[in-house]
Design a protein around this motif. Structure first.
Motif, PDB file in Angstrom:
ATOM      1  N   ALA A 163       0.862  -1.184   0.000  1.00 55.46           N
ATOM      2  CA  ALA A 163       0.000   0.000   0.000  1.00 55.46           C
ATOM      3  C   ALA A 163       0.899   1.234   0.000  1.00 55.46           C
ATOM      4  N   GLU A 164       0.302   2.376  -0.248  1.00 55.29           N
ATOM      5  CA  GLU A 164       1.076   3.627  -0.242  1.00 55.29           C
ATOM      6  C   GLU A 164       1.734   3.821   1.120  1.00 55.29           C
ATOM      7  N   ASP A 198       1.684   9.552 -10.496  1.00 53.70           N
ATOM      8  CA  ASP A 198       1.019   8.929 -11.658  1.00 53.70           C
ATOM      9  C   ASP A 198       1.373   7.451 -11.799  1.00 53.70           C
ATOM     10  N   GLU A 199       2.533   7.069 -11.297  1.00 51.11           N
ATOM     11  CA  GLU A 199       2.996   5.683 -11.439  1.00 51.11           C
ATOM     12  C   GLU A 199       2.714   4.835 -10.199  1.00 51.11           C
ATOM     13  N   THR A 213       6.268  -4.085 -14.467  1.00 47.67           N
ATOM     14  CA  THR A 213       7.110  -3.453 -15.487  1.00 47.67           C
ATOM     15  C   THR A 213       6.811  -1.955 -15.503  1.00 47.67           C
ATOM     16  N   PHE A 214       7.871  -1.139 -15.572  1.00 48.75           N
ATOM     17  CA  PHE A 214       7.669   0.312 -15.469  1.00 48.75           C
ATOM     18  C   PHE A 214       8.819   1.052 -16.139  1.00 48.75           C
ATOM     19  N   ASP A 215       8.574   2.319 -16.437  1.00 51.96           N
ATOM     20  CA  ASP A 215       9.603   3.207 -16.982  1.00 51.96           C
ATOM     21  C   ASP A 215      10.305   3.884 -15.803  1.00 51.96           C
ATOM     22  N   ILE A 216      11.609   3.690 -15.694  1.00 48.76           N
ATOM     23  CA  ILE A 216      12.313   4.151 -14.486  1.00 48.76           C
ATOM     24  C   ILE A 216      12.333   5.664 -14.345  1.00 48.76           C
ATOM     25  N   PRO A 221      11.350  10.349 -11.096  1.00 46.86           N
ATOM     26  CA  PRO A 221      11.706  11.460 -11.998  1.00 46.86           C
ATOM     27  C   PRO A 221      13.043  12.136 -11.697  1.00 46.86           C
ATOM     28  N   ASP A 222      13.410  12.241 -10.421  1.00 48.73           N
ATOM     29  CA  ASP A 222      14.661  12.938 -10.133  1.00 48.73           C
ATOM     30  C   ASP A 222      15.782  11.945  -9.846  1.00 48.73           C
TER      31      ASP A 222
END
Length: 454
Positions: A163-164, A198-199, A213-216, A221-222
């Protein structure tokens, strides 16, 4: 030697100094003789170098050095003996100095521009009452603080589904980007609070063995968060791009500490309290102490403003701006001096007032005073409890070392802080203080109102 002070205005003056040969020559001759005794020059035995050669080699430099030293002491002593309220440093007339012929002149004239603060008196009876804030701290603040402490001293619990806010452990992979290249693979942990909003849904509801699977770069982002997620240095993490897979090994969740002796000891120290009732009393005491310090800080600001608002002091503004440019040559521009001058002038006036109060009330700070305050700081920072001899020696050693560090700058910082505290205490004893009870929220609003506006 002739010295004359000429005041052009209440806050601007010039100090003129005339030197004749008798003022400086005896000391110049003494130094040249000493040079002669110590000089080692080829062709002459030690101590037998002709005085004419010593004069030729060193005469001018010794003369300049001696006159500069004489001027420095003369100006300093004149200011002290005549109790001039000088602000900034005396500025010599450079054109006049540059025109001196050191080879032929026997008499010299120098001119120093001085900036003076106007005379003023500190009349406490003429200063309006200053508010003394007492911040209400009750059950709401106590319960909120205890909840924060329970989170701060929390443990970790294994959970079946993410969970978050959870920490997800597993293996991060990326196939080789080109034939013959090295694939990327590492065991790591993903703090979900670092994942882009968003991810984040992709990482909620994961169980042991699940793969995502995800875009790193979209997910982290940073570069800093990417480095934390991959275990790489920030520079290396910056180069990561494309799709990665993450296979879950475990999920942990922060778990608030439970009320009990272990929690009491972690927060307050071993065996300080042994019941929840005592714990709550002690924490409330700490809260009130913290709010008391915050209230003192705000009151200090109010006191300083009251002094400035009710004690008129004129400063040599043009002189001080020129002095700031001269002493910071190349580091500040005229525009920067103009922009920062009001704040600078405020601090100068405030220090003049405090210095006068310290002088009139014979406020002194001894080394033992500074050491005692530093001892208290060491106790607080290192959490030392008790008063046994060995602990006292340890605290003294740390405190003394701290005061000696930074070439004595730490000592001066503590000295100035203690001196300022003593002055404020005297002011409080002479001003009228008007008590006012405020809630925590009201106090926060008062503090916010005094913050400089952007």
């Amino acid at each position: 030697m002739e010295i004359a002070l000429e005041k052009s205005t209440e806050t601007n003056a010039s100090l003129k100094i005339k030197l004749s040969k008798s003022d400086y020559q005896p000391e110049v001759d003494k130094k040249l003789k000493d040079y002669g005794r110590r000089a080692s020059i080829k062709g002459f035995r030690p101590g037998k170098v002709p005085s004419s050669l010593i004069q030729k080699m060193y005469g001018k430099s010794v003369l300049v050095e001696e006159i500069n030293e004489l001027l420095k002491n003369t100006v300093s002593n004149y200011i002290r003996d005549n109790k001039l309220q000088v602000v900034g440093d005396p500025l010599p007339d450079r054109e006049q100095a540059d025109a001196i012929d050191w080879d032929s002149q026997n008499e010299f004239e120098f001119n120093y521009n001085l900036g003076l603060a106007s005379d003023f008196e500190v009349d406490f009876d003429a200063i309006p009452a200053v508010t003394a804030y007492e911040i209400e701290a009750g059950e709401t603040e106590l319960n909120s603080t205890i909840d924060e402490l329970k989170t701060r001293f929390s443990g970790q619990a294994n959970v079946d589904e993410s969970a978050e806010g959870d920490m997800i452990y597993g293996e991060l992979k990326q196939p080789a980007k080109e034939e013959g290249g090295e694939p990327f693979a590492t065991k790591t942990a993903f703090p979900t609070k670092q994942i882009a909003a968003d991810e984040l849904p992709k990482f909620v509801g994961l169980k042991k063995g699940d793969t995502v699977t995800f875009d790193i770069q979209k997910t982290f982002p940073d570069e800093k968060s990417r480095g934390l997620a991959t275990g790489l240095k920030k520079e290396e993490a910056a180069e990561l791009a494309g799709e990665f897979t993450f296979t879950v090994d475990d999920v942990t969740r922060p778990e608030q500490a439970e009320i009990g002796q272990e929690f009491f000891d972690k927060v307050l120290g071993p065996n300080v309290v042994d019941s929840e009732e005592q714990f709550r009393e002690k924490v409330l005491e700490v809260i009130k102490g913290n709010y008391g310090r915050e209230s003192d800080t705000l009151q200090r600001l109010d006191i300083e403003q009251a002094l400035l608002d009710n004690i008129a002091i004129s400063l040599p503004d043009d002189f001080l701006k020129q002095w700031l440019l001269t002493t910071n040559e190349g580091n500040v521009s005229e525009q920067e001096v103009e922009e920062q001058y009001d704040a600078f002038a405020r601090s100068v006036k405030l220090q003049l007032i405090k210095n006068k109060i310290a002088s009139e009330n014979e406020i002194n700070v001894s080394y033992e005073d500074v050491l005692n305050v530093t001892r208290g700081m060491v106790r607080e920072q290192f959490g030392f409890y008790g008063d046994d001899e060995q602990m006292g020696q340890t605290i003294d050693k740390i405190a003394q070392q701290y005061l000696m560090d930074e070439k004595g700058e730490n000592y001066m910082k503590m000295y100035n802080r203690l001196s300022d505290d003593k002055v404020i205490d005297v002011i409080k004893s002479k001003l009228t203080l008007a008590p006012r009870t405020v809630t925590v929220d009201e106090f926060k609003e008062l503090v916010a109102a005094r913050q400089p506006q952007a």
